[in-house]
Every structure is written in C-alpha cells, then in structure tokens.
Design a protein around this motif. Sequence first.
Motif, PDB file in Angstrom:
ATOM      1  N   VAL A  18       0.837  -1.199   0.000  1.00  0.00           N
ATOM      2  CA  VAL A  18       0.000   0.000   0.000  1.00  0.00           C
ATOM      3  C   VAL A  18       0.876   1.255   0.000  1.00  0.00           C
ATOM      4  CG1 VAL A  18      -1.782   1.262   1.280  1.00  0.00           C
ATOM      5  CG2 VAL A  18      -1.842  -1.244   1.203  1.00  0.00           C
ATOM      6  N   HIS A  19       1.912   1.255   0.833  1.00  0.00           N
ATOM      7  CA  HIS A  19       2.869   2.367   0.930  1.00  0.00           C
ATOM      8  C   HIS A  19       4.260   1.789   1.157  1.00  0.00           C
ATOM      9  CE1 HIS A  19      -0.144   5.540   1.328  1.00  0.00           C
ATOM     10  NE2 HIS A  19      -0.766   4.797   2.222  1.00  0.00           N
ATOM     11  N   ARG A  41       6.663   9.521  11.835  1.00  0.00           N
ATOM     12  CA  ARG A  41       5.864  10.466  11.039  1.00  0.00           C
ATOM     13  C   ARG A  41       5.137   9.745   9.894  1.00  0.00           C
ATOM     14  NH1 ARG A  41       9.633  13.721  10.100  1.00  0.00           N
ATOM     15  NH2 ARG A  41      10.219  12.995   8.045  1.00  0.00           N
ATOM     16  N   LEU A  42       5.843   8.846   9.219  1.00  0.00           N
ATOM     17  CA  LEU A  42       5.217   8.116   8.111  1.00  0.00           C
ATOM     18  C   LEU A  42       4.046   7.262   8.573  1.00  0.00           C
ATOM     19  CD1 LEU A  42       8.021   6.817   5.749  1.00  0.00           C
ATOM     20  CD2 LEU A  42       6.290   8.525   5.280  1.00  0.00           C
ATOM     21  N   LEU A  43       4.206   6.591   9.702  1.00  0.00           N
ATOM     22  CA  LEU A  43       3.116   5.744  10.179  1.00  0.00           C
ATOM     23  C   LEU A  43       1.868   6.561  10.466  1.00  0.00           C
ATOM     24  CD1 LEU A  43       2.948   2.627  10.645  1.00  0.00           C
ATOM     25  CD2 LEU A  43       5.156   3.528  10.088  1.00  0.00           C
ATOM     26  N   ALA A  44       2.044   7.742  11.008  1.00  0.00           N
ATOM     27  CA  ALA A  44       0.897   8.629  11.237  1.00  0.00           C
ATOM     28  C   ALA A  44       0.289   9.052   9.894  1.00  0.00           C
ATOM     29  CB  ALA A  44       1.309   9.838  12.057  1.00  0.00           C
ATOM     30  N   GLU A  45       1.133   9.429   8.945  1.00  0.00           N
ATOM     31  CA  GLU A  45       0.638   9.836   7.619  1.00  0.00           C
ATOM     32  C   GLU A  45      -0.066   8.690   6.909  1.00  0.00           C
ATOM     33  OE1 GLU A  45       3.923  11.414   5.367  1.00  0.00           O
ATOM     34  OE2 GLU A  45       4.242  13.056   6.795  1.00  0.00           O
ATOM     35  N   TRP A  46       0.419   7.478   7.100  1.00  0.00           N
ATOM     36  CA  TRP A  46      -0.165   6.311   6.442  1.00  0.00           C
ATOM     37  C   TRP A  46      -1.415   5.807   7.150  1.00  0.00           C
ATOM     38  CZ3 TRP A  46       4.900   3.056   5.500  1.00  0.00           C
ATOM     39  CH2 TRP A  46       5.663   3.669   4.490  1.00  0.00           C
ATOM     40  N   GLY A  47      -1.843   6.490   8.215  1.00  0.00           N
ATOM     41  CA  GLY A  47      -3.087   6.137   8.888  1.00  0.00           C
ATOM     42  C   GLY A  47      -2.964   5.102   9.982  1.00  0.00           C
ATOM     43  N   HIS A  48      -1.757   4.892  10.500  1.00  0.00           N
ATOM     44  CA  HIS A  48      -1.549   3.906  11.568  1.00  0.00           C
ATOM     45  C   HIS A  48      -0.771   4.519  12.733  1.00  0.00           C
ATOM     46  CE1 HIS A  48      -3.155   0.556   9.247  1.00  0.00           C
ATOM     47  NE2 HIS A  48      -2.557   1.117   8.202  1.00  0.00           N
ATOM     48  N   PRO A  49      -1.293   5.596  13.320  1.00  0.00           N
ATOM     49  CA  PRO A  49      -0.551   6.250  14.405  1.00  0.00           C
ATOM     50  C   PRO A  49      -0.338   5.349  15.617  1.00  0.00           C
ATOM     51  CG  PRO A  49      -2.791   7.105  14.272  1.00  0.00           C
ATOM     52  CD  PRO A  49      -2.586   6.238  13.060  1.00  0.00           C
ATOM     53  N   TYR A  80      14.044   0.663   5.067  1.00  0.00           N
ATOM     54  CA  TYR A  80      12.848   0.455   4.246  1.00  0.00           C
ATOM     55  C   TYR A  80      11.655   0.299   5.182  1.00  0.00           C
ATOM     56  CZ  TYR A  80      15.653  -1.374   0.262  1.00  0.00           C
ATOM     57  OH  TYR A  80      16.512  -1.554  -0.772  1.00  0.00           O
ATOM     58  N   LEU A  81      10.561   0.928   4.840  1.00  0.00           N
ATOM     59  CA  LEU A  81       9.287   0.678   5.505  1.00  0.00           C
ATOM     60  C   LEU A  81       8.317   0.269   4.412  1.00  0.00           C
ATOM     61  CD1 LEU A  81       9.063   3.765   7.881  1.00  0.00           C
ATOM     62  CD2 LEU A  81       9.767   1.454   8.453  1.00  0.00           C
ATOM     63  N   THR A  82       7.665  -0.861   4.593  1.00  0.00           N
ATOM     64  CA  THR A  82       6.724  -1.369   3.611  1.00  0.00           C
ATOM     65  C   THR A  82       5.422  -1.704   4.322  1.00  0.00           C
ATOM     66  OG1 THR A  82       8.583  -2.363   2.434  1.00  0.00           O
ATOM     67  CG2 THR A  82       6.388  -3.067   1.781  1.00  0.00           C
ATOM     68  N   LEU A  83       4.355  -1.029   3.920  1.00  0.00           N
ATOM     69  CA  LEU A  83       3.039  -1.256   4.509  1.00  0.00           C
ATOM     70  C   LEU A  83       2.173  -2.009   3.504  1.00  0.00           C
ATOM     71  CD1 LEU A  83       1.109  -0.567   6.922  1.00  0.00           C
ATOM     72  CD2 LEU A  83       0.360   1.373   5.531  1.00  0.00           C
ATOM     73  N   THR A  84       1.633  -3.134   3.938  1.00  0.00           N
ATOM     74  CA  THR A  84       0.666  -3.871   3.132  1.00  0.00           C
ATOM     75  C   THR A  84      -0.682  -3.757   3.836  1.00  0.00           C
ATOM     76  OG1 THR A  84       0.904  -6.021   4.232  1.00  0.00           O
ATOM     77  CG2 THR A  84       2.493  -5.492   2.463  1.00  0.00           C
ATOM     78  N   LYS A  85      -1.657  -4.480   3.361  1.00  0.00           N
ATOM     79  CA  LYS A  85      -2.973  -4.438   4.009  1.00  0.00           C
ATOM     80  C   LYS A  85      -2.978  -5.135   5.362  1.00  0.00           C
ATOM     81  CE  LYS A  85      -5.670  -3.904  -0.128  1.00  0.00           C
ATOM     82  NZ  LYS A  85      -6.906  -4.243  -0.805  1.00  0.00           N
TER      83      LYS A  85
END
Length: 150
Positions: A18-19, A41-49, A80-85
Amino acid sequence: MACAPQDPRISDPNDPIVHESRVDYFPSPISVTRARQHAARLLAEWGHPALADDTALIVSELATNAVRHGHVPGRLFRVYLTLTKTRLRITVTDPRGERLPRPRHPSPDDRHGRGLLIVHVLAARWGVWERTVGKDIWAELDLAAPPPDH
C-alpha cells in the motif's frame, strides 16, 4: 511441521504493498534519530498512528546496530518501511554481511545488548537475510484486523 518464513523481500500478491519508503543514512548517531522520527511520522501519515511508537523503537534499535556493528567507512545504511494491508515490514540494510546479529542476554549491569531482545518482544516476526554485500535485518508488525461492519 513448521513452515519456513516467507522471504520478506518478496511481495505477496494476496497482500499488496500500500505504501513504502526507502531512505539512505550516513552511519552516525544523528541518523538513528532521523530514521526514528521519519518512521513515526510516516506511520501517522499512512493512517496507523497506533504503530508509530513501536515502529520508531524498532527502527531505532536496528539502525543503532547498523551504525555500531554494520558500519563500513564510506557506506550508508538503508531503512525500508513497507506497509501492506495486513502488516508493516521494517528492514534495515547495512554493508557488513559477515557480522550477523544475535540476541544477547546482558546482565543488569551491561549498558548495551538489549536491542534485538526489544525487537523480538515488539515484532510479530523478525529475521536476517544475507545479501551479496551486507545484510537485511527485518521485523514485521501485524496490523489490527478492521472491526466488523455493523
């Protein structure tokens, strides 16, 4: 019979990315701080604070190891940060493949040696993948299942 863990470098078509973010850092203590702040910061932006604190701590521990034990003059380390579903994968790559990490069991008086123990407690899974040059140390956090529709 236990299954071998899936290589975290390979995408799962049933769990698409996803991101993602990839940032290279100079191997210095200030880079650990910057990597930790960037991840939170990215986790908050990606909707997972709710995952931001654990993510920042894992990034901090793995990046610290890259600076202390994986440093080669003139070479960077990468986060690397990789967000999946279903999960967040955190991977820190450094150039020292001959120095594979091992969890230690420090005494109460030891000032160092707890980083991988912290990663082990926080992450659902973690491991090391050797590269042609260097290594990837990765950890995964599972995302909370979405609440059922009412």
